[in-house]
Design an enzyme around this catalytic site. Sequence first.
Site, short mmCIF file in Angstrom:
data_model
loop_
_atom_site.label_atom_id
_atom_site.label_comp_id
_atom_site.label_asym_id
_atom_site.label_seq_id
_atom_site.Cartn_x
_atom_site.Cartn_y
_atom_site.Cartn_z
N PHE A 187 4.06 -1.83 3.15
CA PHE A 187 3.50 -0.19 3.32
C PHE A 187 4.72 0.54 3.04
CE2 PHE A 187 1.01 -3.06 6.09
CZ PHE A 187 0.00 -2.91 5.69
N LYS A 188 4.67 1.48 2.01
CA LYS A 188 5.57 2.64 1.50
C LYS A 188 4.83 3.80 2.19
CE LYS A 188 7.64 5.07 -2.15
NZ LYS A 188 7.47 5.53 -3.56
N ILE A 189 5.65 4.38 3.33
CA ILE A 189 5.02 5.43 4.01
C ILE A 189 5.70 6.62 3.67
CG2 ILE A 189 4.38 6.27 6.30
CD1 ILE A 189 3.00 3.64 5.42
N ASP A 225 1.13 5.02 0.53
CA ASP A 225 0.66 5.69 1.54
C ASP A 225 1.25 7.23 1.21
OD1 ASP A 225 -0.85 7.39 3.49
OD2 ASP A 225 0.28 6.61 5.01
N ILE A 234 1.07 -1.14 0.10
CA ILE A 234 -0.01 0.09 0.13
C ILE A 234 0.66 1.07 -0.11
CG2 ILE A 234 -1.81 1.31 1.17
CD1 ILE A 234 -3.00 -1.29 2.30
#
Length: 310
Positions: A171-173, A145, A143
Amino acid sequence: MSQTTPTPRYRGVFPVVPTIFDERGALDIEGQKRCLDFMIEAGSEGLAILANFSEQFLLADEERERLTPLMIEHVAGRVPVIVTTTHTSPRVCAERSRRAQEAGAAMVMVMPPYHGATIRFPEAAIHAFYQTVSDAIDIPIMIQDAPVAGTPLSAPFLARMAREIEHVAYFKIEVPFAANKLREIIALGGEAIEGPWDGEEAITLMADLEAGATGSMTGGGYPDGIRQVTDAWFAGRRDEAAAAYQRWLPLINYENRQCGLLAAKALMKEGGIITCDAPRAPLAPLHPATRAGLIELSRRCDAMALRWGK
């Protein structure tokens, strides 16, 4: 709550591959292949294709369908490849993701559904969206973000999707206060959080590593430099990692604040890797003074891109 995370299938530096065009704005296939070869030899532990920094929003569907298998075939298993399959429609995104998997993708990266400045969707619809994509494939979903989507994704919601949706695991934040969000996701999601990753050109890399990030998706211009940071960090040499980050930080900052997605191609052209660094219209090229500043900082760091093709 448990703060343990499983051993990730993928970790390390997975830069975004720029899409290479010629002076007319057409795809430059030979330049694209040289770009891939450079990025692998420069130390990329994986690659991400068709992302925002690849100008994916300026590509036709037919070009996407051509580039996905072409790039994966050229990489030929040297490193894993993440394919961005973002689309507002869950049906279209699921089909893109299925085709990416069939072409050999190791993972797909997907932003939450959105369109324009005002069309956003509630959490229930976003959850159903990712469930539809997960049901279509057997590889991990990352995901993304990112502020560009304009869709708030709270840490509790991301952790819940990781627990409830089979293939949601990475998750790529790249939102403000990324390190705090990474910590919260890891604490809430526990073993469901396989890959908490850093993004945004590594501008917050050290803070994110401190928070538990196991991967970083950066720009594609200097994976050799980012590896100096992450290799030392994952080996437990914190001071060495911090010193390496200090050396590369002026260039990282310059890319993030002055150049954006145009930095990687400018470095590759300067080093003879590609012959044209032009973006596709309506994006404007780098100002000559901005480009000169980028090259100067890269020379100070001895970035491999400046000498690989010469």
